[in-house]
Design a protein around this motif. Structure first.
Motif, PDB file in Angstrom:
ATOM      1  N   ARG A  14       0.655  -1.126   0.208  1.00  0.00           N
ATOM      2  CA  ARG A  14       0.023  -0.138  -0.336  1.00  0.00           C
ATOM      3  C   ARG A  14       1.424   1.191   0.168  1.00  0.00           C
ATOM      4  O   ARG A  14       0.336   1.974  -0.559  1.00  0.00           O
ATOM      5  N   ASN A  15       2.264   1.377   0.753  1.00  0.00           N
ATOM      6  CA  ASN A  15       3.079   2.518   0.069  1.00  0.00           C
ATOM      7  C   ASN A  15       3.696   1.827  -0.719  1.00  0.00           C
ATOM      8  O   ASN A  15       5.032   2.711  -0.871  1.00  0.00           O
ATOM      9  N   ALA A  16       3.515   1.183  -1.319  1.00  0.00           N
ATOM     10  CA  ALA A  16       4.681   1.383  -3.123  1.00  0.00           C
ATOM     11  C   ALA A  16       4.150   2.529  -4.058  1.00  0.00           C
ATOM     12  O   ALA A  16       3.521   3.209  -4.225  1.00  0.00           O
ATOM     13  N   GLY A  43      -4.501   2.812  -3.180  1.00  0.00           N
ATOM     14  CA  GLY A  43      -4.399   3.436  -2.131  1.00  0.00           C
ATOM     15  C   GLY A  43      -2.619   4.037  -3.130  1.00  0.00           C
ATOM     16  O   GLY A  43      -1.491   4.117  -1.838  1.00  0.00           O
ATOM     17  N   MET A  44      -2.410   3.731  -3.946  1.00  0.00           N
ATOM     18  CA  MET A  44      -0.548   3.441  -4.249  1.00  0.00           C
ATOM     19  C   MET A  44      -0.456   4.794  -5.156  1.00  0.00           C
ATOM     20  O   MET A  44      -1.756   5.443  -5.458  1.00  0.00           O
ATOM     21  N   GLN A  45       0.860   5.403  -4.489  1.00  0.00           N
ATOM     22  CA  GLN A  45       1.131   6.183  -5.052  1.00  0.00           C
ATOM     23  C   GLN A  45       1.420   6.356  -6.344  1.00  0.00           C
ATOM     24  O   GLN A  45       2.317   5.184  -6.422  1.00  0.00           O
ATOM     25  N   ALA A  59      14.440  -0.974  -9.849  1.00  0.00           N
ATOM     26  CA  ALA A  59      13.455  -0.980  -9.616  1.00  0.00           C
ATOM     27  C   ALA A  59      13.762  -2.100  -8.607  1.00  0.00           C
ATOM     28  O   ALA A  59      14.349  -3.557  -8.738  1.00  0.00           O
ATOM     29  N   ASP A  60      12.167  -2.648  -7.870  1.00  0.00           N
ATOM     30  CA  ASP A  60      12.678  -3.123  -6.757  1.00  0.00           C
ATOM     31  C   ASP A  60      11.498  -4.563  -7.386  1.00  0.00           C
ATOM     32  O   ASP A  60      11.111  -6.228  -7.411  1.00  0.00           O
ATOM     33  N   GLU A  61      10.447  -3.418  -8.706  1.00  0.00           N
ATOM     34  CA  GLU A  61       9.612  -4.852  -9.363  1.00  0.00           C
ATOM     35  C   GLU A  61       9.451  -4.029 -10.832  1.00  0.00           C
ATOM     36  O   GLU A  61       9.139  -2.684 -10.380  1.00  0.00           O
ATOM     37  N   PRO A  89       5.447  -8.088  -4.714  1.00  0.00           N
ATOM     38  CA  PRO A  89       3.584  -8.222  -4.374  1.00  0.00           C
ATOM     39  C   PRO A  89       3.173  -7.190  -5.341  1.00  0.00           C
ATOM     40  O   PRO A  89       1.808  -7.097  -4.688  1.00  0.00           O
ATOM     41  N   VAL A  90       3.361  -6.343  -5.492  1.00  0.00           N
ATOM     42  CA  VAL A  90       3.272  -4.937  -5.625  1.00  0.00           C
ATOM     43  C   VAL A  90       2.370  -5.671  -7.579  1.00  0.00           C
ATOM     44  O   VAL A  90       0.865  -5.634  -7.798  1.00  0.00           O
TER      45      VAL A  90
END
Length: 116
Positions: A14-16, A43-45, A59-61, A89-90
């Motif tokens: 959710r903070n992605a 709720g993602m930015q 990048a993480d993903e 996970p995103v």
């Protein structure tokens, strides 16, 4: 239609921060728009801007969007590993949310009559 997106994880999904190139650097398709809408609902930015190749490498993903592939994880770019070489996970959450939306938001689709 295919669009490449960068998901940078912070504390949790959710903070992605979902980063995607602006329309002058990609094909702004229906699938991309749908994923951006769903990410916002989760709720993602979201940042729509120019994205450098080094951002993709770090990048993480990373995932692509497109009509046939819907959301497809990218695990390597130019021989460089992205994240832990697995769907993150995103990407996983967005894939599940997209699939559910396609099945449940009937106003998003048009029924094709049977062929005779």
């Amino acid at each position: 239609e295919m669009e490449v997106n960068v998901a940078v994880e912070e504390d949790c999904v959710r903070n992605a921060v979902l980063v995607t190139p602006s329309a002058d650097h990609c094909l702004p398709g229906i699938t991309r728009d749908t994923v951006l809408l769903l990410a916002k609902e989760l709720g993602m930015q979201i940042e729509v801007r120019r994205v450098s190749l080094s951002e993709f490498y770090c990048a993480d993903e990373v995932f692509t969007t497109g009509t046939m592939g819907e959301l497809t994880p990218v695990t390597m770019i130019d021989g460089r590993k992205i994240g832990d070489l697995k769907r993150g996970p995103v990407t996983s959450l967005l894939q599940k949310t997209y699939k559910k939306a396609v099945e449940t938001r009937l106003d998003w689709s048009t029924e094709i009559p049977p062929f005779s």
